[in-house]
Design a protein around this motif. Structure first.
Motif, PDB file in Angstrom:
ATOM      1  N   SER A 182       0.859  -1.211  -0.034  1.00 30.82           N
ATOM      2  CA  SER A 182       0.065  -0.058  -0.175  1.00 30.82           C
ATOM      3  C   SER A 182       1.022   1.131   0.044  1.00 30.82           C
ATOM      4  CB  SER A 182      -0.873  -0.057   1.187  1.00 30.82           C
ATOM      5  OG  SER A 182      -1.801   1.270   1.189  1.00 30.82           O
ATOM      6  N   SER A 183       0.670   2.197  -0.850  1.00 27.65           N
ATOM      7  CA  SER A 183       1.318   3.247  -1.021  1.00 27.65           C
ATOM      8  C   SER A 183       0.452   4.721  -0.726  1.00 27.65           C
ATOM      9  CB  SER A 183       2.236   3.474  -2.014  1.00 27.65           C
ATOM     10  OG  SER A 183       2.955   4.727  -2.014  1.00 27.65           O
ATOM     11  N   MET A 184       0.534   5.512   0.142  1.00 23.14           N
ATOM     12  CA  MET A 184      -0.249   6.817   0.133  1.00 23.14           C
ATOM     13  C   MET A 184      -1.983   6.596   0.193  1.00 23.14           C
ATOM     14  SD  MET A 184       2.035   9.172   0.281  1.00 23.14           S
ATOM     15  CE  MET A 184       1.506  10.741   0.047  1.00 23.14           C
ATOM     16  N   ALA A 185      -2.215   5.793   1.004  1.00 31.45           N
ATOM     17  CA  ALA A 185      -3.661   5.489   0.986  1.00 31.45           C
ATOM     18  C   ALA A 185      -3.978   5.270   2.377  1.00 31.45           C
ATOM     19  CB  ALA A 185      -3.957   4.217   0.177  1.00 31.45           C
ATOM     20  N   LEU A 186      -3.479   4.478   3.332  1.00 28.62           N
ATOM     21  CA  LEU A 186      -3.886   3.964   4.489  1.00 28.62           C
ATOM     22  C   LEU A 186      -3.928   5.295   5.466  1.00 28.62           C
ATOM     23  CD1 LEU A 186      -1.986   0.864   4.976  1.00 28.62           C
ATOM     24  CD2 LEU A 186      -4.431   1.128   4.185  1.00 28.62           C
ATOM     25  N   GLN A 187      -3.617   6.342   5.155  1.00 30.41           N
ATOM     26  CA  GLN A 187      -3.554   7.682   5.898  1.00 30.41           C
ATOM     27  C   GLN A 187      -4.946   8.169   6.093  1.00 30.41           C
ATOM     28  OE1 GLN A 187      -1.569   7.838   3.357  1.00 30.41           O
ATOM     29  NE2 GLN A 187      -2.151   9.235   1.919  1.00 30.41           N
ATOM     30  N   TRP A 188      -5.869   7.715   5.050  1.00 25.52           N
ATOM     31  CA  TRP A 188      -7.479   7.898   5.167  1.00 25.52           C
ATOM     32  C   TRP A 188      -8.053   7.337   5.817  1.00 25.52           C
ATOM     33  CZ3 TRP A 188      -6.417  12.836   3.716  1.00 25.52           C
ATOM     34  CH2 TRP A 188      -5.555  13.025   2.739  1.00 25.52           C
ATOM     35  N   ALA A 189      -7.467   6.029   6.377  1.00 24.11           N
ATOM     36  CA  ALA A 189      -8.488   5.127   7.147  1.00 24.11           C
ATOM     37  C   ALA A 189      -8.484   5.825   8.504  1.00 24.11           C
ATOM     38  CB  ALA A 189      -7.737   3.825   7.284  1.00 24.11           C
ATOM     39  N   SER A 190      -9.855   5.572   9.242  1.00 24.31           N
ATOM     40  CA  SER A 190     -10.385   6.170  10.350  1.00 24.31           C
ATOM     41  C   SER A 190      -9.521   5.399  11.899  1.00 24.31           C
ATOM     42  CB  SER A 190     -11.612   6.298  10.525  1.00 24.31           C
ATOM     43  OG  SER A 190     -12.296   5.024  10.678  1.00 24.31           O
ATOM     44  N   SER A 191      -9.029   4.124  11.374  1.00 21.84           N
ATOM     45  CA  SER A 191      -8.602   3.288  12.472  1.00 21.84           C
ATOM     46  C   SER A 191      -7.251   2.607  12.168  1.00 21.84           C
ATOM     47  CB  SER A 191      -9.640   2.638  13.173  1.00 21.84           C
ATOM     48  OG  SER A 191      -8.857   1.534  14.060  1.00 21.84           O
TER      49      SER A 191
END
Length: 270
Positions: A124-133
């Protein structure tokens, strides 16, 4: 336990989290057709993350937050049977049109619809920062990663967009970017999961722009705007104040820098 039950167990507001995810999905869907032409620094970061993986892959690979499928295809070309997931239908439409070989699924990192131990590689690249938890994400990755499998994750963290935040404060404009979890928050989440964290490298990647409008478009144009209460558009006066503040505190010659702070995590399932 599904994603909503996980959020409740962790004391999180499930409805608020779901609303945030829908807002993120909507923004990125709207950005899909122009994303690849704008996302220059994102490509640099993803390329470095891919270089942390072997050039030859086998088994099944999962690309979380696959976007337009460029990096899903790169994983496929290394020999893996690759699946890309994204919450933005617009991104998936572009991916499916561009790359017929990988399998693309509409899904969230908070609730991955796959069997336990299905993937030998998770990327994963530059995506998981948008997950709430982060905690739920860690548990979900642990669920789908096979014994002996490896996860390579590049996640934007707290400290990103520092120049823009400081300039907006000096110009007396409300903060418009979404707070992101820190590297420490992600480390804690991974360490509380069955995954083994074997490497963390945090780096600053600096994008440069010739004007404040170019800089603002680089953020909004790829879908990375605010996820909270929608702010009114900047007036010409606001933009002039912001440009002056940015020039005074951060300009390097005629260029305006914008920093993306990214943590590269290597995780293993033992």
């Amino acid at each position: 336990m599904n994603a909503e039950q996980n959020r409740i167990a962790l004391g999180e507001n499930a409805n608020a989290s779901a609303m945030d995810e829908r807002a993120v999905a909507s923004r990125f869907s709207k950005a899909a057709t122009r994303y690849d032409s704008i996302a220059c620094i994102q490509k640099v970061i993803a390329h470095e993350a891919l270089n942390n993986l072997p050039q030859k892959l086998s088994g099944n690979a999962l690309d979380i937050g696959c976007g337009t499928g460029v990096h899903t295809q790169a994983l496929s070309e290394r020999g893996a049977n690759t699946t890309g997931v994204d919450i933005a239908e617009g991104m998936l439409s572009v991916a499916r049109e561009s790359f017929p070989a990988p399998h693309f699924v509409h899904a969230s990192a908070m609730s991955l619809p796959f069997e336990s131990g299905q993937f030998t590689t998770v990327f994963s690249s530059m995506a998981l920062q948008w997950a709430s938890s982060p905690a739920i994400v860690a548990q979900q990755i642990s669920k789908v990663l096979s014994h002996g499998g490896v996860a390579e994750l590049a996640i934007m963290v707290d400290g990103s967009f520092s120049e823009l935040k400081k300039a907006r404060k000096i110009a007396q404009l409300v903060e418009a970017t979404t707070p992101m979890p820190s590297t420490t928050t992600w480390v804690n989440a991974f360490q509380q999961s069955p995954l083994v964290l074997t490497r963390v490298i945090t780096k600053d990647y600096v994008d440069s722009h010739s004007s404040i409008m170019s800089l603002l478009h680089s953020v909004k144009g790829v879908g990375a705007g605010e996820t909270g209460k929608k702010q009114p558009p900047l007036s010409r006066r606001d933009i002039k104040k912001l440009a002056m503040a940015y020039q005074n505190i951060s300009a390097v010659g005629s260029e305006l820098p914008l920093t993306y702070r990214v943590s590269h995590f290597r995780l293993e399932q033992r």
